[in-house]
Write a protein that holds these residues in place. Structure first.
Motif, PDB file in Angstrom:
ATOM      1  N   THR A 109     163.757  -7.755 120.662  1.00 46.62           N
ATOM      2  CA  THR A 109     162.829  -6.968 119.892  1.00 46.62           C
ATOM      3  C   THR A 109     164.174  -5.723 118.977  1.00 46.62           C
ATOM      4  O   THR A 109     163.305  -5.913 117.730  1.00 46.62           O
ATOM      5  N   GLY A 110     164.919  -5.599 119.836  1.00 46.10           N
ATOM      6  CA  GLY A 110     166.124  -5.058 118.356  1.00 46.10           C
ATOM      7  C   GLY A 110     166.717  -5.805 117.870  1.00 46.10           C
ATOM      8  O   GLY A 110     167.151  -5.469 116.623  1.00 46.10           O
ATOM      9  N   ALA A 111     166.811  -7.316 118.338  1.00 42.90           N
ATOM     10  CA  ALA A 111     167.196  -8.134 118.019  1.00 42.90           C
ATOM     11  C   ALA A 111     166.661  -8.835 116.157  1.00 42.90           C
ATOM     12  O   ALA A 111     167.699  -8.635 115.112  1.00 42.90           O
ATOM     13  N   TYR A 112     165.211  -8.728 116.452  1.00 43.42           N
ATOM     14  CA  TYR A 112     164.688  -9.425 115.001  1.00 43.42           C
ATOM     15  C   TYR A 112     164.474  -7.856 113.952  1.00 43.42           C
ATOM     16  O   TYR A 112     164.200  -8.178 113.257  1.00 43.42           O
ATOM     17  N   THR A 113     164.326  -7.146 115.213  1.00 40.73           N
ATOM     18  CA  THR A 113     164.229  -5.781 113.649  1.00 40.73           C
ATOM     19  C   THR A 113     165.349  -5.524 113.090  1.00 40.73           C
ATOM     20  O   THR A 113     165.538  -4.880 111.836  1.00 40.73           O
ATOM     21  N   SER A 114     166.570  -5.764 113.606  1.00 37.45           N
ATOM     22  CA  SER A 114     167.579  -6.026 112.946  1.00 37.45           C
ATOM     23  C   SER A 114     167.657  -7.278 111.398  1.00 37.45           C
ATOM     24  O   SER A 114     168.965  -7.717 111.610  1.00 37.45           O
ATOM     25  N   HIS A 115     167.088  -8.035 111.355  1.00 36.05           N
ATOM     26  CA  HIS A 115     166.689  -9.213 111.375  1.00 36.05           C
ATOM     27  C   HIS A 115     168.021 -10.232 111.696  1.00 36.05           C
ATOM     28  O   HIS A 115     168.340 -10.682 110.727  1.00 36.05           O
ATOM     29  N   ALA A 116     167.434 -10.441 113.033  1.00 36.44           N
ATOM     30  CA  ALA A 116     168.383 -11.871 113.531  1.00 36.44           C
ATOM     31  C   ALA A 116     167.328 -12.735 112.605  1.00 36.44           C
ATOM     32  O   ALA A 116     166.662 -12.620 112.904  1.00 36.44           O
ATOM     33  N   ASN A 117     168.281 -14.166 112.431  1.00 38.07           N
ATOM     34  CA  ASN A 117     167.830 -15.383 111.876  1.00 38.07           C
ATOM     35  C   ASN A 117     166.984 -15.776 113.577  1.00 38.07           C
ATOM     36  O   ASN A 117     166.250 -17.192 113.860  1.00 38.07           O
ATOM     37  N   ALA A 118     167.530 -15.846 114.955  1.00 35.12           N
ATOM     38  CA  ALA A 118     167.052 -16.578 115.979  1.00 35.12           C
ATOM     39  C   ALA A 118     167.223 -16.091 117.233  1.00 35.12           C
ATOM     40  O   ALA A 118     168.836 -15.446 116.963  1.00 35.12           O
ATOM     41  N   TYR A 119     166.861 -15.707 118.254  1.00 32.73           N
ATOM     42  CA  TYR A 119     167.188 -15.569 119.475  1.00 32.73           C
ATOM     43  C   TYR A 119     167.654 -16.298 120.158  1.00 32.73           C
ATOM     44  O   TYR A 119     166.755 -16.951 120.512  1.00 32.73           O
ATOM     45  N   VAL A 120     167.940 -16.599 121.145  1.00 35.59           N
ATOM     46  CA  VAL A 120     169.075 -17.520 122.063  1.00 35.59           C
ATOM     47  C   VAL A 120     168.988 -17.332 123.067  1.00 35.59           C
ATOM     48  O   VAL A 120     170.124 -16.530 123.330  1.00 35.59           O
ATOM     49  N   THR A 121     168.058 -17.115 124.185  1.00 33.03           N
ATOM     50  CA  THR A 121     168.426 -17.405 125.579  1.00 33.03           C
ATOM     51  C   THR A 121     169.938 -18.232 126.256  1.00 33.03           C
ATOM     52  O   THR A 121     169.454 -19.337 126.156  1.00 33.03           O
ATOM     53  N   LYS A 122     170.883 -17.600 126.857  1.00 28.32           N
ATOM     54  CA  LYS A 122     171.539 -18.373 127.248  1.00 28.32           C
ATOM     55  C   LYS A 122     171.305 -19.412 128.520  1.00 28.32           C
ATOM     56  O   LYS A 122     170.806 -18.455 129.967  1.00 28.32           O
ATOM     57  N   PRO A 123     171.127 -20.659 128.616  1.00 29.24           N
ATOM     58  CA  PRO A 123     170.832 -21.093 129.609  1.00 29.24           C
ATOM     59  C   PRO A 123     171.763 -21.490 130.934  1.00 29.24           C
ATOM     60  O   PRO A 123     173.163 -21.350 130.660  1.00 29.24           O
ATOM     61  N   VAL A 124     171.441 -21.146 132.644  1.00 30.70           N
ATOM     62  CA  VAL A 124     172.103 -21.343 133.513  1.00 30.70           C
ATOM     63  C   VAL A 124     172.820 -22.569 133.375  1.00 30.70           C
ATOM     64  O   VAL A 124     174.394 -23.105 134.101  1.00 30.70           O
ATOM     65  N   ASN A 125     171.889 -24.034 133.233  1.00 32.81           N
ATOM     66  CA  ASN A 125     172.691 -24.910 133.486  1.00 32.81           C
ATOM     67  C   ASN A 125     173.342 -25.129 132.482  1.00 32.81           C
ATOM     68  O   ASN A 125     173.044 -25.277 130.965  1.00 32.81           O
ATOM     69  N   LEU A 126     174.667 -26.068 132.440  1.00 30.40           N
ATOM     70  CA  LEU A 126     175.613 -26.661 132.402  1.00 30.40           C
ATOM     71  C   LEU A 126     174.921 -27.476 130.141  1.00 30.40           C
ATOM     72  O   LEU A 126     175.433 -27.299 129.330  1.00 30.40           O
ATOM     73  N   ASP A 127     174.285 -28.318 130.751  1.00 33.81           N
ATOM     74  CA  ASP A 127     173.804 -29.611 129.905  1.00 33.81           C
ATOM     75  C   ASP A 127     172.760 -28.705 129.221  1.00 33.81           C
ATOM     76  O   ASP A 127     172.606 -28.857 128.209  1.00 33.81           O
ATOM     77  N   ALA A 128     171.638 -28.314 129.522  1.00 31.79           N
ATOM     78  CA  ALA A 128     171.273 -27.014 128.403  1.00 31.79           C
ATOM     79  C   ALA A 128     171.354 -26.626 127.972  1.00 31.79           C
ATOM     80  O   ALA A 128     170.784 -25.741 126.775  1.00 31.79           O
ATOM     81  N   PHE A 129     172.726 -25.376 128.444  1.00 30.75           N
ATOM     82  CA  PHE A 129     173.588 -24.582 127.614  1.00 30.75           C
ATOM     83  C   PHE A 129     173.822 -25.798 126.461  1.00 30.75           C
ATOM     84  O   PHE A 129     174.211 -25.261 125.720  1.00 30.75           O
ATOM     85  N   ASN A 163     179.713  -4.390 119.856  1.00 29.23           N
ATOM     86  CA  ASN A 163     178.597  -4.393 120.685  1.00 29.23           C
ATOM     87  C   ASN A 163     177.889  -5.705 119.472  1.00 29.23           C
ATOM     88  O   ASN A 163     178.042  -5.221 118.464  1.00 29.23           O
ATOM     89  N   GLY A 164     176.654  -6.617 119.737  1.00 33.20           N
ATOM     90  CA  GLY A 164     176.094  -7.689 118.871  1.00 33.20           C
ATOM     91  C   GLY A 164     174.783  -6.179 117.796  1.00 33.20           C
ATOM     92  O   GLY A 164     174.596  -7.199 117.138  1.00 33.20           O
ATOM     93  N   HIS A 165     174.376  -5.781 118.620  1.00 37.28           N
ATOM     94  CA  HIS A 165     173.790  -4.570 118.383  1.00 37.28           C
ATOM     95  C   HIS A 165     173.713  -4.525 117.291  1.00 37.28           C
ATOM     96  O   HIS A 165     173.035  -4.404 115.969  1.00 37.28           O
ATOM     97  N   ASP A 166     175.311  -3.398 117.151  1.00 33.05           N
ATOM     98  CA  ASP A 166     175.410  -2.902 116.111  1.00 33.05           C
ATOM     99  C   ASP A 166     175.841  -3.964 114.728  1.00 33.05           C
ATOM    100  O   ASP A 166     176.026  -3.493 114.185  1.00 33.05           O
ATOM    101  N   LEU A 167     176.697  -4.833 115.603  1.00 30.42           N
ATOM    102  CA  LEU A 167     177.410  -5.744 114.401  1.00 30.42           C
ATOM    103  C   LEU A 167     176.023  -6.017 113.435  1.00 30.42           C
ATOM    104  O   LEU A 167     176.007  -6.143 111.978  1.00 30.42           O
TER     105      LEU A 167
END
Length: 256
Positions: free
Chosen positions: A216-236, A184-188
């Motif tokens: 928190t886990g993503a930033y602890t593992s030094h992700a440069n940014a965390y973005v949540t996928k919007p449901v709306n297609l235009d916003a995505f 998964n993405g956390h381990d990678l």
């Protein structure tokens, strides 16, 4: 972008009238040819209108095949779903539903999918995403900002195999989903940020999860940014283009 200034010189009604006249003429000629007759159809005889109906059905199927090819050609020339939809008097979502997969993704086992080979600028993006529909949306959003040399893999194992293959170009940006098979993405992310050869590559987590532990886990593992996928297609699409704009246009990238 090609197709950006697509404009018709007739109204939809005028175009429809011209098309009806031309298709009607063609259908009647084909019907008479199939009946091997040049004489006008006899009144009250169902044979001719049934033949005509058959011909029109075949023409409709041929039109659908030709439309699919034209949509594919337009996509290859740089048009996105908004322009393709406008050409058919439909929305971008309607065009995507009618002609899915114009940007060549598949449901095969985890592998690499080089999808754009002649970028206007040498921006290389590695997309680690197992959802084919989301991968298509991301590629479309990137293509509308300019050509991107995009490689898609469907899990962390495939991503590491790609990154560690001798001679592989190091990506300028990694866009990473969290929930994937095998790795998964956390381990990678943990592996990427502890590998001296890979840790400087910007990694943006793009996922459906809003769970605080995931963030928190993503930033602890030094992700440069965390973005949540919007449901709306235009916003995505807007979210993906914002990621692209910042990391590939605005931010100073590390030298290879």
């Amino acid at each position: 972008m090609p197709g950006k200034d697509f404009v018709l010189r007739t109204t939809p009604e005028e175009t429809a009238a011209i098309a009806d006249a031309r298709i009607g003429d063609l259908a009647h000629r084909l019907a008479r040819q199939l009946q091997q007759s040049t004489a006008p159809p006899a009144s009250g005889d169902a044979a001719y209108p049934l033949t005509l109906l058959h011909v029109l059905d075949q023409l409709q199927q041929a039109t659908e095949r030709l439309q699919r090819q034209a949509a594919t050609d337009a996509a290859r020339a740089g048009a996105g779903y908004p322009q393709i939809g406008a050409a058919c008097d439909m929305t971008r979502q309607g065009a995507r539903r009618r002609w899915p997969g114009l940007f060549h993704h598949s449901n095969e086992k985890p592998t690499e999918h080089p999808t754009m080979t002649t970028p206007a600028r040498p921006f290389d993006v590695l997309l680690v995403e197992d959802d084919i529909a989301d991968a298509m949306l991301i590629e479309e959003a990137l293509s509308e900002r300019g050509a991107r040399n995009l490689v898609q893999v469907t899990d962390g194992v495939a991503a590491l195999e790609h990154l560690r293959t001798p001679g592989t170009v190091r990506p300028d940006l990694i866009v990473l989903d969290l929930n994937m098979p095998r790795m998964n993405g956390h381990d990678l992310l943990k592996i990427l940020k502890t590998d001296e050869k890979l840790q400087a590559i910007p990694v943006v987590v793009l996922t459906t999860s809003t769970a605080p532990d995931d963030v928190t886990g993503a930033y602890t593992s030094h992700a440069n940014a965390y973005v949540t996928k919007p449901v709306n297609l235009d916003a995505f699409e807007q979210a993906v283009q914002s990621i692209d704009a910042f990391y590939l246009d605005t931010a100073t990238r590390p030298h290879p």
